[in-house]
Design an enzyme around this catalytic site. Structure first.
Site, PDB file in Angstrom:
ATOM      1  N   GLU A 146       0.830  -1.205   0.000  1.00  0.00           N
ATOM      2  CA  GLU A 146       0.000   0.000   0.000  1.00  0.00           C
ATOM      3  C   GLU A 146       0.862   1.251   0.000  1.00  0.00           C
ATOM      4  OE1 GLU A 146      -3.638   2.009   2.598  1.00  0.00           O
ATOM      5  OE2 GLU A 146      -2.036   0.938   3.639  1.00  0.00           O
ATOM      6  N   ASP A 181      -6.000   2.356  -1.440  1.00  0.00           N
ATOM      7  CA  ASP A 181      -6.836   3.122  -0.512  1.00  0.00           C
ATOM      8  C   ASP A 181      -7.173   4.451  -1.181  1.00  0.00           C
ATOM      9  OD1 ASP A 181      -7.737   4.853   1.570  1.00  0.00           O
ATOM     10  OD2 ASP A 181      -6.778   3.571   3.055  1.00  0.00           O
ATOM     11  N   GLU A 243     -12.102   2.027   6.364  1.00  0.00           N
ATOM     12  CA  GLU A 243     -11.005   2.455   7.244  1.00  0.00           C
ATOM     13  C   GLU A 243     -11.115   3.960   7.470  1.00  0.00           C
ATOM     14  OE1 GLU A 243      -6.442   1.035   7.479  1.00  0.00           O
ATOM     15  OE2 GLU A 243      -6.783   2.644   6.051  1.00  0.00           O
TER      16      GLU A 243
END
Length: 262
Positions: A146, A181, A243
């Site tokens: 990530e 993300d 998240e």
């Protein structure tokens, strides 16, 4: 629009409850899967019982990270002086992911250490990911990479989605893919739908939050209907991790999800 699958990140959601009570709270709110970064304070068997008792799947865990303020607070994968500790953490992460039935282990990249060149840290990162991929072979667990934004994590080893994809390609194994993300992507790069489509073949997991304050979708600057439509139309069938930090309470902030999960 095809139904999307959202899981609850128990570090961020249901913090009105103690950690162990968040499993039941998530299930009661309609979630069927959860993720959280650090299971290591608990016995894996205890967490597995919490999952089973509440009809939940575990989606991912992270590799261990150091305490706030420490050089390892954002992971260890790029730190040349912590290779042994990193390897121990990967093995521990794989042990927990396997015990919990989680398909993914997020190998957290880390901050470039003071006095270490970016090139040296990056070379260590690539070597460490290759080592972890070899350990993951045969476990049923895949590794996630990530890129994190430089506002929240200045000095983080992965700058862009492209760089993360290049590392996955360089390692050259089916055991490694991307965790994209949209929160981090929006802050550092933007052009979200184009980036998602560009790296779709490498993406194994998605996470969401709305900048600038990292609250639930609909509270910030991202056009979520277009994002979720693009994800659904792409044929993506994986989980989307929530998240984010609820602006008020977790339950009060879940209204955005109804139209995508009906």
């Amino acid at each position: 629009m095809p139904t999307l699958r959202f899981d609850a990140n128990l570090k961020w959601l249901f913090t009105e409850h103690e950690f162990e009570a968040r499993f039941e709270a998530a299930a009661s709110a309609g979630f069927t899967a959860v993720e959280y970064p650090s299971p290591y304070e608990y016995e894996a068997a205890h967490l597995a019982r919490l999952l089973a008792d509440n009809g939940l799947e575990q989606v991912l865990v992270n590799t261990p990270m150091g305490p706030p303020g420490s050089p390892t607070r954002q992971g260890l994968a790029c730190l040349p002086d912590h290779v042994g500790e990193y390897r121990d953490g990967v093995l521990r992460g794989l042990e927990y992911a396997t015990a919990l039935g989680a398909p993914f282990l997020h190998v957290v990249g880390g901050l470039i250490p003071d006095g270490v060149s970016r090139d040296r840290a990056f070379a260590q990162y690539v070597a460490n990911i290759a080592w972890a991929a070899a350990q993951a072979a045969g476990t049923g667990v895949r590794l996630l990479l990530e890129a994190q934004n430089k506002r929240d994590a200045p000095g983080f080893i992965l700058d862009t989605q492209e760089q993360a994809a290049d590392v996955a390609e360089a390692v050259g194994t089916e055991h490694v893919g991307l965790l994209l993300d949209f929160y981090h992507l929006q802050i550092d790069e933007g052009d979200l739908i184009t980036a998602f489509r560009r790296f779709q073949d490498r993406i194994l997991h998605l996470q969401i939050a709305d900048p600038p304050s990292r609250n639930e979708p609909g509270t910030g600057e991202i056009g979520w209907p277009a994002i979720f439509a693009a994800v659904a139309e792409s044929g993506y069938t994986g989980w989307i991790g929530c998240e984010y930090r609820p602006r008020t309470t977790t339950l009060a902030g879940l209204g955005w999800m109804r139209e995508y999960t009906a």
